[in-house]
Design a protein around this motif. Structure first.
Motif, PDB file in Angstrom:
ATOM      1  N   LEU A 209      15.230 -30.066 -46.509  1.00  0.00           N
ATOM      2  CA  LEU A 209      16.550 -30.636 -46.231  1.00  0.00           C
ATOM      3  C   LEU A 209      17.578 -29.512 -46.145  1.00  0.00           C
ATOM      4  O   LEU A 209      17.685 -28.694 -47.061  1.00  0.00           O
ATOM      5  N   GLN A 240      18.279 -37.656 -51.955  1.00  0.00           N
ATOM      6  CA  GLN A 240      18.724 -37.188 -50.648  1.00  0.00           C
ATOM      7  C   GLN A 240      17.760 -37.652 -49.553  1.00  0.00           C
ATOM      8  O   GLN A 240      18.181 -38.016 -48.444  1.00  0.00           O
ATOM      9  N   LEU A 241      16.479 -37.680 -49.854  1.00  0.00           N
ATOM     10  CA  LEU A 241      15.491 -38.191 -48.899  1.00  0.00           C
ATOM     11  C   LEU A 241      15.691 -39.686 -48.655  1.00  0.00           C
ATOM     12  O   LEU A 241      15.460 -40.182 -47.551  1.00  0.00           O
ATOM     13  N   CYS A 243      18.586 -41.212 -48.617  1.00  0.00           N
ATOM     14  CA  CYS A 243      19.696 -41.305 -47.664  1.00  0.00           C
ATOM     15  C   CYS A 243      19.239 -40.949 -46.248  1.00  0.00           C
ATOM     16  O   CYS A 243      19.689 -41.555 -45.273  1.00  0.00           O
ATOM     17  N   LYS A 244      18.341 -39.985 -46.155  1.00  0.00           N
ATOM     18  CA  LYS A 244      17.793 -39.623 -44.839  1.00  0.00           C
ATOM     19  C   LYS A 244      17.034 -40.797 -44.238  1.00  0.00           C
ATOM     20  O   LYS A 244      17.106 -41.057 -43.024  1.00  0.00           O
ATOM     21  N   ASP A 247      19.367 -43.217 -42.687  1.00  0.00           N
ATOM     22  CA  ASP A 247      19.796 -42.670 -41.390  1.00  0.00           C
ATOM     23  C   ASP A 247      21.171 -43.193 -40.956  1.00  0.00           C
ATOM     24  O   ASP A 247      21.325 -43.726 -39.848  1.00  0.00           O
ATOM     25  N   THR A 267      26.501 -38.712 -50.112  1.00  0.00           N
ATOM     26  CA  THR A 267      25.630 -38.127 -49.091  1.00  0.00           C
ATOM     27  C   THR A 267      25.692 -38.928 -47.795  1.00  0.00           C
ATOM     28  O   THR A 267      25.731 -38.358 -46.698  1.00  0.00           O
ATOM     29  N   MET A 271      26.834 -37.536 -44.200  1.00  0.00           N
ATOM     30  CA  MET A 271      25.959 -37.632 -43.033  1.00  0.00           C
ATOM     31  C   MET A 271      26.667 -38.318 -41.856  1.00  0.00           C
ATOM     32  O   MET A 271      26.343 -38.067 -40.693  1.00  0.00           O
TER      33      MET A 271
END
Length: 431
Positions: A209, A240-241, A243-244, A247, A267, A271
Motif C-alpha cells: 500500500l 487500510q486493506l 478501505c481498499k 474502493d 482513509t 481516498m
C-alpha cells in the motif's frame, strides 16, 4: 528498578480487581508517573508480558506450589507472575535479580510467610531448568507454550487447520506493529517521512500500500509534529486493506456505520480526495467526538459524524454508493494488542453473530442499486465472519458476492502482512 517492579505489580493487581482495559490502564498510569524513559519501557514490557503469558505463568505456579492459585491473593500472585516472567522470558534480567527483587516485594505483603514462599518457588523453577509443566496432549502443550486457552487452540485448529492455527498462536504474542496511513491530501509523502525522521522516528514503507508506513522508536506517535499537522493517522494495514476493498471514489456517498475512533472514515475520505460525502456514525457521543476531532485535524471537510444505532434503521440516513460495516466482534485478531481478550469466557461471544447479522441487515437497506456493501471484523472466527455472510446472502437475494466465490471473503492472518487478524467480505447490491 525495584520501584518499577512494585508499580507493575500494583497495575496488574488493579487490572485483576477492576477488569480494566490493559492498554488504557497502562497509558493513563504512565502518563501521570514520573518514571524515566528506561523505567517506563521496563514497566510496559513486564506488564504486557505477564498479561499475555498469564495462563503459562499460573500453570507454573500451580505446578510448583501445593497451594491452589485461588488461595493466593492478587498481590502475591502478581509478584510471583512477575518473577517467573523475568526468569523465563526476560533475558536482560539476571536470575538473582529477578528472585531477590521479588522477595523484597513479597515483604510488602501482610503475610509473613510470603517472602519465603516466593523465594522457594522461584528458586525451584530455576533448579528445574525453567521447564514448563508436563502436558498430556498436543492441545495442552500448545495452550501452555503460547499461553492460549485450550478452547481457542481447538477452535482455530478446527476452523483453519493445524498450520494456520500454529501461525495464529505464534503471532498472538509479542509487540504488535505500529502502522500509519499518510494523509495524501497534506503534501507529499516524502515531506511527512522527513518530519518523522526529524522527530527520531524510524520507519519502513509498505510494499503493498502506497501510503502505509510501519514506524518504530515512535514513543507517543501522537506527540510528533507530523501528527499535530494532520500528516497521518494511526491505522493497522489490515484496516487500510479493508478501505481498499470498499474502493471509494471522489464524489461518492459513503456510510461508515460503526466508525469510531474513525480510522477507516479518515482513509476513505482521503481516498476520495475529500470530494463527496462520508457519513460516519457511532452509538456513543464521546466516540463521535473522536471522529470529528480526527477529521478536523486531518483537514477532511467531507466527513460528517453523528450518533446512530447501527442495529436500527434510520430513515434520515441517505442511501449510499458504498456502505462499510466494521462490526463489533470478539477481537480475536487483536490479541497481541489486547491480550486480556483471550482469557474471556467464550460464552461472552455467543450472541455476537446475531448482533452482527442484525447490523448487516440494517446496513443493507442503505445501499444503492449496484452499490457496494463491505462487512469487516478484527476477529478470526468463522461464526462471526464466514457464517454471518453466508446467512446474510441466504436471506438477501438482492445481494451477491462482489467478486468470485473464492475471493469475495478474505481472512487476513498476522503472518500475511504483519497486520492484525482481520476479515473482509465485499458484496454488491443488484440493480
Amino acid at each position: 528498578m525495584g520501584s518499577a517492579r512494585w508499580y507493575t505489580v500494583r497495575l496488574l493487581t488493579k487490572l485483576d480487581e477492576n477488569n480494566s482495559y490493559s492498554n488504557i490502564l497502562l497509558d493513563e498510569s504512565l502518563s501521570r508517573s514520573d518514571f524515566d524513559k528506561r523505567d517506563k519501557k521496563f514497566i510496559a514490557a513486564l506488564f504486557y508480558g505477564v498479561i499475555e503469558r498469564r495462563l503459562t505463568l499460573d500453570a507454573i505456579i500451580v505446578d510448583l506450589s501445593k497451594n491452589p492459585k485461588s488461595k493466593l491473593n492478587y498481590t502475591l500472585r502478581n509478584i510471583l507472575r512477575c518473577g517467573l516472567y523475568q526468569l523465563k522470558y526476560m533475558d536482560s534480567v539476571p536470575d538473582n535479580a529477578a528472585v531477590d527483587e521479588s522477595v523484597e516485594l513479597a515483604k510488602k505483603c501482610r503475610n509473613p510467610a510470603a517472602p519465603g514462599f516466593t523465594n522457594g518457588l522461584l528458586r525451584e523453577f530455576i533448579r528445574r531448568s525453567k521447564e514448563l509443566p508436563k502436558t498430556n496432549s498436543e492441545t495442552e502443550r500448545l495452550a501452555l507454550e503460547y499461553s492460549c486457552p485450550e478452547w481457542l487452540v481447538k477452535k482455530w485448529s478446527f476452523e483453519y487447520g493445524k498450520d494456520r492455527c500454529l501461525s495464529l498462536l505464534k503471532t498472538s504474542l509479542g509487540q504488535a506493529p505500529t502502522t500509519i496511513k499518510v494523509n495524501n491530501l497534506s503534501g507529499g509523502i516524502e515531506d511527512t517521512l522527513d518530519m518523522l525522521i526529524a522527530d527520531g522516528v524510524t520507519f519502513e514503507r509498505s510494499k503493498i500500500l502506497e501510503y502505509a508506513v510501519n514506524v518504530a522508536n515512535a514513543g507517543a506517535i501522537e506527540k510528533t509534529e507530523a501528527y499535530r499537522q494532520g500528516k497521518f493517522h494511526v491505522q493497522d494495514i489490515a484496516s487500510q486493506l479493508c478501505c481498499k476493498a470498499l474502493d471509494p471514489q471522489p464524489g461518492d456517498i459513503v456510510l461508515d456505520l460503526c466508525s469510531a475512533p474513525g480510522g477507516k472514515t479518515f482513509t476513505i475520505a482521503e481516498m476520495m480526495n475529500n470530494e463527496g460525502k462520508v457519513l460516519a456514525f457511532d452509538l456513543h457521543p464521546n466516540r463521535v467526538k473522536l471522529i470529528r476531532s480526527g477529521a478536523e485535524r486531518l483537514g477532511l471537510t467531507c466527513v460528517t459524524a453523528d450518533v446512530n444505532n447501527a442495529k436500527i434503521f434510520n430513515s434520515d440516513i441517505p442511501v449510499a454508493d458504498k456502505v462499510l460495516v466494521d462490526a463489533p466482534c470478539s477481537g480475536l485478531g487483536v490479541i497481541r494488542r489486547k491480550p486480556e481478550i483471550k482469557y474471556k469466557d467464550p460464552s461472552e461471544f455467543d450472541r455476537l453473530p446475531e448482533i452482527q447479522g442484525d447490523i448487516l441487515d440494517t446496513a443493507s437497506k442503505y445501499v444503492k442499486a449496484n452499490g457496494t456493501l463491505v462487512y469487516s471484523t478484527c476477529t478470526v472466527s468463522k461464526a462471526e465472519n464466514d457464517d454471518v455472510i453466508r446467512k446474510f446472502l441466504g436471506s438477501h437475494k438482492d445481494f451477491v458476492p462482489a467478486e468470485d466465490e473464492e475471493t469475495f471473503m478474505q481472512t487476513i492472518t498476522p503472518d500475511m502482512y504483519g497486520s492484525d487478524g482481520f476479515f473482509i467480505a465485499k458484496l454488491k447490491r443488484l440493480g
